[in-house]
Design an enzyme around this catalytic site. Structure first.
Site, short mmCIF file in Angstrom:
data_model
loop_
_atom_site.label_atom_id
_atom_site.label_comp_id
_atom_site.label_asym_id
_atom_site.label_seq_id
_atom_site.Cartn_x
_atom_site.Cartn_y
_atom_site.Cartn_z
N GLU A 129 6.90 14.82 18.57
CA GLU A 129 7.32 14.74 17.09
C GLU A 129 6.89 15.82 16.31
OE1 GLU A 129 7.01 11.23 14.49
OE2 GLU A 129 8.97 11.27 14.29
N GLY A 175 5.67 4.67 9.96
CA GLY A 175 4.67 5.82 10.05
C GLY A 175 4.50 6.31 11.53
N SER A 176 3.47 7.00 11.87
CA SER A 176 3.29 7.68 13.10
C SER A 176 3.09 6.56 14.04
CB SER A 176 2.24 8.79 13.23
OG SER A 176 0.98 7.87 13.16
N GLU A 217 7.83 0.76 12.60
CA GLU A 217 8.58 1.64 12.66
C GLU A 217 8.19 2.91 12.75
OE1 GLU A 217 11.87 1.36 12.99
OE2 GLU A 217 12.32 -0.41 12.34
N CYS A 220 12.19 10.37 10.50
CA CYS A 220 11.90 9.93 11.76
C CYS A 220 13.12 10.02 12.42
CB CYS A 220 11.55 8.32 11.84
SG CYS A 220 10.86 7.75 10.37
N GLY A 259 0.44 3.28 14.37
CA GLY A 259 1.24 1.99 14.23
C GLY A 259 0.45 1.22 15.48
N LYS A 266 0.96 -1.12 -0.03
CA LYS A 266 0.03 0.01 -0.19
C LYS A 266 0.81 1.27 -0.03
CE LYS A 266 -2.87 3.23 1.44
NZ LYS A 266 -1.88 4.25 1.35
#
Ligand code: UN1
Length: 508
Positions: free
Chosen positions: A395, A237-238, A259, A293, A242, A184
């Site tokens: 973040e 992703g965030s 991750e 990241c 996640g 995706k």
């Protein structure tokens, strides 16, 4: 701030890749892939896929699984080496297209494609290793060994910031281990994923082994994550997303590799080479417009050099040229989209009003002239930041960094470790004792000495502690532990029943 929505000319249509066919979505809907430096520039239209499309992609991956699993790993690797050649031959075009859809400067998109090439060659090499091990058995005339086997169908969900590198970190190891995949793509950067998948097709990866579904996470994500035939989800992703994915995977008992976020810091000691440290801070904080990241979003600076460092940094930040990444003179490109822009500007407000940190440079959206059609933010530095402030803890994922003064290395280590994330960290020092103490005490998955927090290489494990990950590592050979499962094999050639743990073996 709404950007161009005026009628755009008809644009090239791109497709999903399912079971070896390039197909539109059964929804009949499309979405625009827009240049973040110029929202009037539509790169193309991509299928706005739905649950049906995702189901078909999973079925295709299922259909191709047995043949691919039974293809010897060295043969799988040969195809992947061909893929590496194709990526290498098209590096310039991929980089241009990536800058146009993602915004980061050409040098960096070149680096992104290079990372995919490196990952492909390095990981394809595993096709002739995929080492297992042998070990003695408890009984005579009995053999024991352990081999890796594929896990099955893998769902790969990738972000916008490394549009080809991150998909490759997941795709190549999944394939070399003998899995089939559904990718995706990140909805802001579908062309780079499509370029990678098209290269897979050209390399001769059989139909159904790699499937690509474009669209929005909320439309296709739940089908991929919830489908009983999908054994593994690999997500970058965030942390918020996640965690939702991890909960869904737990219900189906899927393997899940995450991750997620980072709030990475560079410690700058009083003995550091300050010129070098400023250079590193600039690159770490504002490379990729801070949308990594691994970005150096905190600079933890010894009080003895704090003032000088801040002056030097601010001077250099003022000289950074913000602009379209396709322009060779640009240092810092746009951010990815309007939502990102609003979020980052919101954090700048929080820094000024709520945290009451000192806004030393930047802090504004750039909206005039060449900036009027894109998502540009001035590189921003907050100074006099204290541990615990929101801009120090959360973040931001944009061109914003904060400078935090400290007095002792122990204090600096506490500051670096005092966030929920644990991806990357760094220390600038000329003192070997400080360097080793930091390497030991910083609780992150990656740590640099005399270098910024960004720039991980593909043959070392990549990932983080705490809210950054769930214990897995991508890249390196460690990634094989995500995409394969161990099978222990016992071969008894004694010709009789030998009962482990029960029969006592006579010592001669
Ligand atoms: C990311 O930001 O998600 O180490 C990946 C680096 C790059 C990868 C970053 N090689 O900064």
């Amino acid at each position: 701030m709404a950007k161009a929505t005026a009628a755009r000319p008809a644009k090239k249509k791109y497709h999903n890749y399912i079971g070896g066919q390039w197909v539109a979505s059964s929804s009949g809907e499309w979405f625009d892939n827009v240049n973040p430096a110029d929202s009037y520039d539509v790169i193309g239209r991509f299928p706005k896929s739905n649950a049906d499309d995702m189901e078909r992609a999973i079925d295709a991956a299922e259909g191709a699984a047995r043949r691919w699993r039974l293809t010897p790993a060295p043969r799988r690797a040969e195809i992947l080496f061909r893929l590496g050649e194709i990526l290498r031959a098209n590096k310039d075009r991929y980089s241009q297209e990536m800058t146009r859809e993602m915004g980061k400067v050409l040098k960096e998109t070149g680096g992104d494609v290079q990372e995919a090439i490196d990952c492909t060659y390095y990981t394809a090499g595993e096709g002739r290793r995929l080492h297992g091990f042998t070990t003695p058995a408890e009984m005579p005339d009995k053999f024991a060994m352990c081999v890796r086997q594929p896990v099955g169908i893998c769902g790969l969900i990738t972000p916008f910031n490394f549009p080809m590198a991150i998909p490759s970190w997941k795709l190549i190891p999944a394939l070399v281990c003998g899995n089939t995949v559904v990718l995706k793509s990140g909805e802001d950067v579908p062309l780079s994923s499509l370029n990678l998948v098209k290269a897979c097709e050209e390399a001769g990866i059989p139909a159904g082994v790699v499937n690509l579904v474009n669209g929005h996470g909320e439309d296709v994500g739940p089908t991929l994550v919830g489908h009983p035939d999908v054994r593994l989800i690999s997500f970058t992703g965030s942390t918020a997303t996640g965690k939702v994915i991890a909960e869904q995977c737990a219900r189906e008992n899927k393997i899940v590799s995450l991750e997620m976020g980072g709030k990475n810091a560079i410690i700058i000691m009083d003995d550091a080479d300050l010129d070098n440290a400023v250079e590193g801070a600039l690159w770490g904080a504002f490379g990729t417009s801070g949308q990594r990241c691994t970005a150096s979003s905190r600079l933890v600076v010894h009080k003895k050099v704090y003032k000088k460092f801040c002056q030097m940094l601010v001077e250099r930040v003022k000289a950074l040229r913000v602009g379209n990444g396709l322009n060779a003179k640009t240092d810092v490109g746009p951010v990815i989209n309007e939502a990102a822009m609003d979020k980052i500007l919101g954090y700048i407000e929080i820094g000024r009003i709520h945290d009451k940190a000192t806004l030393a440079v930047g802090g504004n959206a750039l909206t005039k002239g060449q900036y009027s059609k894109g998502y540009f933010i001035e590189p921003t530095v907050f100074t006099a930041v204290k541990p615990g402030m929101r801009i120090e803890q959360e973040e931001i994922f944009g061109p914003v960094t904060c400078v935090i003064p400290f007095s002792t290395l122990d204090e600096a280590v506490d500051i670096v470790n005092g966030v929920q994330y644990g991806l990357s960290s760094a220390i600038y020092t000329q003192d070997v004792n400080n360097a080793f103490r930091a390497m030991q005490e910083l609780y992150t998955g990656i740590c640099y000495v005399n270098s910024a927090t960004i720039g991980a290489e593909v043959h070392l494990p990549f990932g983080g502690t705490k809210a950054t990950g769930n214990g897995h590592r991508e890249a390196g050979t460690q990634v094989l532990d995500i995409f394969s499962e161990w099978k222990s094999l016992y071969i008894d050639y004694s010709g009789k029943l030998q009962k482990a743990q029960i029969d006592q073996v006579e010592v001669p």
